[in-house]
Design a protein around this motif. Structure first.
Motif, PDB file in Angstrom:
ATOM      1  N   THR A 185      -0.049  -1.487  -5.209  1.00 13.17           N
ATOM      2  CA  THR A 185       0.837  -2.230  -4.305  1.00 13.17           C
ATOM      3  C   THR A 185       0.107  -2.759  -3.075  1.00 13.17           C
ATOM      4  N   ASP A 186      -1.201  -2.627  -3.056  1.00  8.10           N
ATOM      5  CA  ASP A 186      -1.991  -3.158  -1.938  1.00  8.10           C
ATOM      6  C   ASP A 186      -2.192  -4.661  -2.148  1.00  8.10           C
ATOM      7  N   LEU A 187      -1.087  -5.381  -2.040  1.00 12.04           N
ATOM      8  CA  LEU A 187      -1.039  -6.818  -2.321  1.00 12.04           C
ATOM      9  C   LEU A 187      -0.776  -7.590  -1.031  1.00 12.04           C
ATOM     10  N   LEU A 208       7.335  -2.395 -22.848  1.00 14.19           N
ATOM     11  CA  LEU A 208       7.937  -3.153 -21.761  1.00 14.19           C
ATOM     12  C   LEU A 208       6.795  -3.666 -20.899  1.00 14.19           C
ATOM     13  N   VAL A 209       6.819  -4.944 -20.582  1.00 13.31           N
ATOM     14  CA  VAL A 209       5.768  -5.547 -19.775  1.00 13.31           C
ATOM     15  C   VAL A 209       6.386  -6.012 -18.458  1.00 13.31           C
ATOM     16  N   PHE A 210       5.871  -5.479 -17.359  1.00 12.46           N
ATOM     17  CA  PHE A 210       6.282  -5.838 -16.001  1.00 12.46           C
ATOM     18  C   PHE A 210       5.168  -6.666 -15.403  1.00 12.46           C
ATOM     19  N   ASN A 216       0.805  -1.221   0.000  1.00 12.99           N
ATOM     20  CA  ASN A 216       0.000   0.000   0.000  1.00 12.99           C
ATOM     21  C   ASN A 216       0.841   1.276   0.000  1.00 12.99           C
ATOM     22  N   ARG A 217       2.023   1.233  -0.670  1.00 10.28           N
ATOM     23  CA  ARG A 217       2.884   2.404  -0.790  1.00 10.28           C
ATOM     24  C   ARG A 217       3.218   2.643  -2.260  1.00 10.28           C
ATOM     25  N   LEU A 271       8.752   2.919 -14.138  1.00  7.82           N
ATOM     26  CA  LEU A 271       7.704   2.024 -13.659  1.00  7.82           C
ATOM     27  C   LEU A 271       7.153   2.664 -12.398  1.00  7.82           C
ATOM     28  N   ARG A 272       5.918   3.155 -12.488  1.00  4.27           N
ATOM     29  CA  ARG A 272       5.271   3.821 -11.361  1.00  4.27           C
ATOM     30  C   ARG A 272       4.104   2.960 -10.896  1.00  4.27           C
ATOM     31  N   LEU A 273       4.109   2.638  -9.615  1.00  2.00           N
ATOM     32  CA  LEU A 273       3.014   1.865  -9.035  1.00  2.00           C
ATOM     33  C   LEU A 273       2.330   2.720  -7.976  1.00  2.00           C
TER      34      LEU A 273
END
Length: 116
Positions: free
Chosen positions: A74-76, A34-36, A10-11, A67-69
């Protein structure tokens, strides 16, 4: 980009990705991506997160694709998982940029949405 990734749950997370070619770098044309991808286990069919970067994600000052999340992305679930990065060519063929690599999602205390 170092291949080690630790994401805090969550960040926001941001990192630059460069494609090394010999002594220099390779830059995407208008049809390449580009695939992440992140999966709990490399053999899973389902992604925890999949993000596509294009030429528009290039930062000239950093000379890298960003790559911006977001906090939502990111709440994984915490723990170890795996990621890789592939170059998707014009013909939809894939080329390995960063192979399947372990990563960690760390627990957080303060979460989006305030205190409950």
């Amino acid at each position: 980009m170092s291949e080690d990734i630790i994401i805090t749950q969550n960040r926001k997370y941001c990192v630059g990705i460069r494609i090394r070619r010999g002594q220099g770098y390779y830059y995407l044309d208008g049809h390449e991506k580009l695939v992440f991808g992140i999966k709990r286990f490399a053999y899973n069919n389902t992604y925890l997160l999949r993000k596509v970067l294009t030429r528009e994600d290039y930062d000239a000052e950093l000379d890298a694709y960003l790559l911006r999340l977001s906090s939502d992305e990111t709440d994984l679930e915490t723990g170890e998982c795996f990621y890789d990065v592939a170059l998707e060519r014009r013909d939809r063929g894939l080329e390995r940029i960063i192979g399947c690599t372990p990563m960690e999602i760390r627990r957080s205390v303060v979460r989006s949405g305030g205190v409950e």
